[in-house]
Every structure is written in structure tokens, then in C-alpha cells.
Design an enzyme around this catalytic site. Structure first.
Site, PDB file in Angstrom:
ATOM      1  N   ASP A  21       0.846  -1.192   0.000  1.00 46.09           N
ATOM      2  CA  ASP A  21       0.000   0.000   0.000  1.00 46.09           C
ATOM      3  C   ASP A  21       0.885   1.246   0.000  1.00 46.09           C
ATOM      4  O   ASP A  21       0.647   2.212   0.687  1.00 46.09           O
ATOM      5  CB  ASP A  21      -0.958   0.013   1.195  1.00 46.09           C
ATOM      6  N   LEU A  40      -1.245   4.902  12.181  1.00 51.16           N
ATOM      7  CA  LEU A  40      -0.816   4.275  10.934  1.00 51.16           C
ATOM      8  C   LEU A  40      -1.524   4.920   9.751  1.00 51.16           C
ATOM      9  O   LEU A  40      -2.749   5.101   9.762  1.00 51.16           O
ATOM     10  CB  LEU A  40      -1.124   2.773  10.971  1.00 51.16           C
ATOM     11  N   ALA A  41      -0.750   5.256   8.713  1.00 49.73           N
ATOM     12  CA  ALA A  41      -1.307   5.907   7.527  1.00 49.73           C
ATOM     13  C   ALA A  41      -0.764   5.293   6.243  1.00 49.73           C
ATOM     14  O   ALA A  41      -0.703   5.947   5.212  1.00 49.73           O
ATOM     15  CB  ALA A  41      -1.011   7.404   7.581  1.00 49.73           C
ATOM     16  N   GLY A  42      -0.343   4.035   6.273  1.00 48.72           N
ATOM     17  CA  GLY A  42       0.177   3.382   5.080  1.00 48.72           C
ATOM     18  C   GLY A  42       1.586   2.886   5.307  1.00 48.72           C
ATOM     19  O   GLY A  42       2.072   2.840   6.431  1.00 48.72           O
TER      20      GLY A  42
END
Length: 125
Positions: free
Chosen positions: A5, A38-40
Site C-alpha cells: 500500500d 498508521l497511515a500506510g
């Protein structure tokens, strides 16, 4: 098969970017917002291959298939994708002994000059 991702920071020197008005930074290969949420990920496909070989003990050939052939087959893409053979589309990645990307070819055309080599003209170009 491998999935990443990967966010806009992958392959970039600046490991900060904004998404939906939030500043995202990379900490230890993980994208997080200002609250640490968490953002990727900052994982590219070559990194996924390296991890599979180093952490899972897969052999390089199987890891390469998991990054190319298996996803192409799963998606029902043309049989000329995801493998190296006569008549197939020549999308290739050259990795060094540490499985770090050295060069790439898209449709048989080099897409970037390797960082370790000076740019030189070829054959009168």
C-alpha cells in the site's frame, strides 16, 4: 502474492507528504500522522521481495513470481505479463546482490539511468 500500500513517499528522499490535510511522515518504514496513527507504508515491491527472501526464507525465484507472475494470473491479465519469455512484454527490474533496484525497463525501454552510473550518450544520441 505480494501487495504494497505504498504511499507517495516511496522512492523519494523527502519522507513527508500531506493526505486529506494531514501531515504524514515515515518512521522506521511506516507512514504515520502527527498522532502516530498508521497511515500506510513506505514499502515498495522490491522491498517486499527482499523481506520475503530474508524473513520468510523464500528462494528468489519464488519471491519474484509472487511479485509478478502470480498477481498477473490472479487478475486474469494477458499471458505476456508477469514472466520473461519470447513474445512477452519486457517489463523488467534489475536487482543487485542485496536485492536493491539497479535499473528498470518498461516495454523493453530503459526507464531510468542507474544512479551509480554517469549519464552518457549512446551510439551518437
Amino acid at each position: 502474492m505480494f501487495v504494497t500500500d505504498a504511499m507517495p513517499c516511496v522512492g523519494m528522499v523527502d519522507k513527508r507528504f500531506s493526505i486529506q490535510g494531514r501531515l504524514i511522515t515515515v518512521e522506521n518504514g511506516v507512514c504515520v500522522d502527527e498522532n502516530g496513527t498508521l497511515a500506510g507504508s513506505d514499502l515498495d515491491m522490491a522491498g517486499a521481495v527482499r523481506n520475503a527472501v530474508a524473513l520468510l526464507g523464500l528462494d528468489l525465484a519464488e519471491a519474484a513470481h509472487m511479485a509478478s507472475l502470480h498477481p498477473a494470473q490472479f487478475l486474469g491479465l494477458d499471458a505476456s505479463l508477469g514472466r520473461i519469455a519470447p513474445g512477452c512484454r519486457a517489463d523488467l527490474v534489475l536487482l543487485d546482490e542485496d536485492l536493491t533496484t539497479v535499473d528498470t525497463w518498461i516495454g523493453g525501454v530503459a526507464s531510468a539511468q542507474p544512479a551509480s552510473e554517469p549519464v552518457m550518450s549512446r551510439g551518437g544520441e
